[in-house]
Enzyme design. Sequence first.
Site, short mmCIF file in Angstrom:
data_model
loop_
_atom_site.label_atom_id
_atom_site.label_comp_id
_atom_site.label_asym_id
_atom_site.label_seq_id
_atom_site.Cartn_x
_atom_site.Cartn_y
_atom_site.Cartn_z
N ASP A 46 0.83 -1.20 0.00
CA ASP A 46 0.00 0.00 0.00
C ASP A 46 0.87 1.25 0.00
O ASP A 46 1.88 1.33 0.70
CB ASP A 46 -0.92 0.01 1.23
CG ASP A 46 -2.10 0.93 1.03
OD1 ASP A 46 -1.89 2.16 1.02
OD2 ASP A 46 -3.23 0.42 0.89
N GLU A 182 -9.51 3.63 -7.20
CA GLU A 182 -10.95 3.56 -6.88
C GLU A 182 -11.67 4.88 -7.17
O GLU A 182 -12.23 5.52 -6.28
CB GLU A 182 -11.14 3.11 -5.44
CG GLU A 182 -10.52 1.73 -5.19
CD GLU A 182 -10.67 1.21 -3.77
OE1 GLU A 182 -11.13 1.97 -2.90
OE2 GLU A 182 -10.34 0.03 -3.54
N LYS A 237 -21.68 3.32 -7.87
CA LYS A 237 -22.21 2.45 -8.91
C LYS A 237 -21.05 2.07 -9.83
O LYS A 237 -20.89 2.62 -10.92
CB LYS A 237 -23.32 3.15 -9.67
CG LYS A 237 -24.50 3.52 -8.78
CD LYS A 237 -25.56 4.28 -9.55
CE LYS A 237 -26.72 4.65 -8.64
NZ LYS A 237 -27.76 5.43 -9.35
N LEU A 242 -17.56 2.08 -14.68
CA LEU A 242 -16.61 1.35 -15.52
C LEU A 242 -17.03 1.39 -16.99
O LEU A 242 -16.19 1.62 -17.87
CB LEU A 242 -16.51 -0.10 -15.04
CG LEU A 242 -15.57 -1.01 -15.83
CD1 LEU A 242 -14.14 -0.49 -15.80
CD2 LEU A 242 -15.63 -2.44 -15.30
N HIS A 259 -11.19 -3.84 -8.22
CA HIS A 259 -10.88 -4.28 -6.86
C HIS A 259 -12.07 -5.04 -6.27
O HIS A 259 -13.22 -4.78 -6.63
CB HIS A 259 -10.58 -3.08 -5.95
CG HIS A 259 -9.39 -2.28 -6.35
ND1 HIS A 259 -9.01 -1.12 -5.71
CD2 HIS A 259 -8.47 -2.46 -7.35
CE1 HIS A 259 -7.93 -0.62 -6.28
NE2 HIS A 259 -7.59 -1.41 -7.28
N GLU A 307 -6.41 -5.33 -6.75
CA GLU A 307 -6.38 -5.22 -5.28
C GLU A 307 -7.51 -6.08 -4.73
O GLU A 307 -8.67 -5.86 -5.04
CB GLU A 307 -6.56 -3.77 -4.83
CG GLU A 307 -6.46 -3.62 -3.30
CD GLU A 307 -6.69 -2.19 -2.83
OE1 GLU A 307 -6.13 -1.26 -3.46
OE2 GLU A 307 -7.44 -1.99 -1.85
N GLY A 352 -1.12 -4.55 7.37
CA GLY A 352 -2.53 -4.87 7.45
C GLY A 352 -2.72 -6.25 8.05
O GLY A 352 -1.81 -7.08 8.08
N TYR A 354 -4.24 -8.47 6.73
CA TYR A 354 -4.28 -9.44 5.64
C TYR A 354 -2.91 -9.61 4.97
O TYR A 354 -2.79 -10.25 3.92
CB TYR A 354 -5.30 -9.05 4.58
CG TYR A 354 -5.40 -7.58 4.24
CD1 TYR A 354 -4.28 -6.76 4.15
CD2 TYR A 354 -6.64 -7.00 3.99
CE1 TYR A 354 -4.38 -5.42 3.84
CE2 TYR A 354 -6.75 -5.65 3.68
CZ TYR A 354 -5.63 -4.87 3.59
OH TYR A 354 -5.73 -3.53 3.28
#
Length: 479
Positions: A46, A182, A237, A242, A259, A307, A352, A354
């Site tokens: 990150d 994002e 949305k 996209l 992501h 991601e 993180g 994760y």
Amino acid sequence: MSRLFLALFLFLLIREKYGYTNITLTVNYEKILAEVRKEFLSVSLDTHLIQLNWGGLNFENQRVQRYARNLAPAILRVGGTSADSLYFKPAFGKELASKNILPCYDPCNCDMDYKTVETFNMTARQWHQLANFAQRVGWTLLFDLNVLDRHNGSWTGKNAELLFDYASRKSVGPVYWQLGNEPNILPHFYNRSINPSTLGRDFLKLSTIVKKYKAFQQSLIVGPDVTHPKQDMNSSKPMKYLRAFLQAGGEALDAVSWHHYYFDGRQATADDFVNITHFDSFKEQAKLVCSETRRILGQKKSVWLTETSDGYGGGVRNLSQTFIANFLWLDKLGVSAQQGIELIVRQSFYHGCYGLLNPNLEPTPVYWLSVLHKRLVGTQVFNVSHNSGSKIRFYSHCGNRKSSLVVFGMNLNNFSVGVNFGKELAKVKFRVFIWTEDLVIKGFKDIQNKFVKDISFEMPPKSIAFVKFRKLVGVQACK
């Protein structure tokens, strides 16, 4: 003979009562379903770590380098929300954690109010540390540029060119580029928005700039990194965003990226890691992204998942780095390949809840699963069918060795499952590794030593299996 028959009947009756079942796996290895990149399983760091001056990650640590090489070849994606606050400073200087960010080493509670955080600099030294590390361990760098470097509503590209000028003069291997993170939820973090058509034009500009550099002629442009909507963000949305972006700027892309997370890591429980609803929801989302991308840009356009992990917000404390997290991760690897997603980036290599490495820079069970997948699984993908329910999930690829086949999957039931193979594989001996929660892995030899030869096997409740078939003359696709 009658007593033997009665004993066998009672044995099978008891097993059936407690849920035992047999399944037959049929691998359709005569037809390649999809093909993925050799770097299919990749990892991230990150951008927030740059703000923390790497937050405890030492690129010179020999163990860290060894752990990273075990995952090569891979792409190292450096990005995240902080990417849209980063400016490159082409000078060497003393690196400090941003004055506006309290240094945070708690892996789960490092959320920031990005609306009040000022921009920060990445120094030349930090770029060198990152790029040299990637080159040393056999990774290719995918770097996320600041899309909020704007003037009169358009991306300026000026700071990106400073980085391009500097990086192009250094021999650091290939670099791939992204622009922004994002974009469909930018208002949530930055109280700013970029409409998809404008972002499409920004990517066209990025592509034009990159092509001016001889060092980056092989660079790929990847975007736009839309994210799966969160339940508390009704205005998000992503598919609508996209579609509009691809229509405006899709021609600039070498790969379309998105992501995905299953749930809020701050609220999830152990049950979420084995909830079939979560498993199936990703498959539907992957289908939608891939189908819409290819409808708009054509069948040959690559789709990357740049991601992803289990829980957003840093992962799930005491769960995302344990054995139970392997189920969602392995299934996502299998589903992504089947759907034609050519590359998947695990969030994250370090940091993180994760992270594949924990705060002490030690490998987690999810790290060892990733290494096992990397060592065994090749690029050609096949369909696997069986005669049971959705809690038994299996996938198949060519193996990394010539004329080999790999089948991997899981039993999410609370009872054991007997596994056999159908058709030509029914009588072929293989080697199988069964992984349950009580098996502690401290090194890859702990996995290698657990492979056993057989022609069928039994999977305990809540277990994972990897099966290796070698020297299969009939599997033409794997030659």
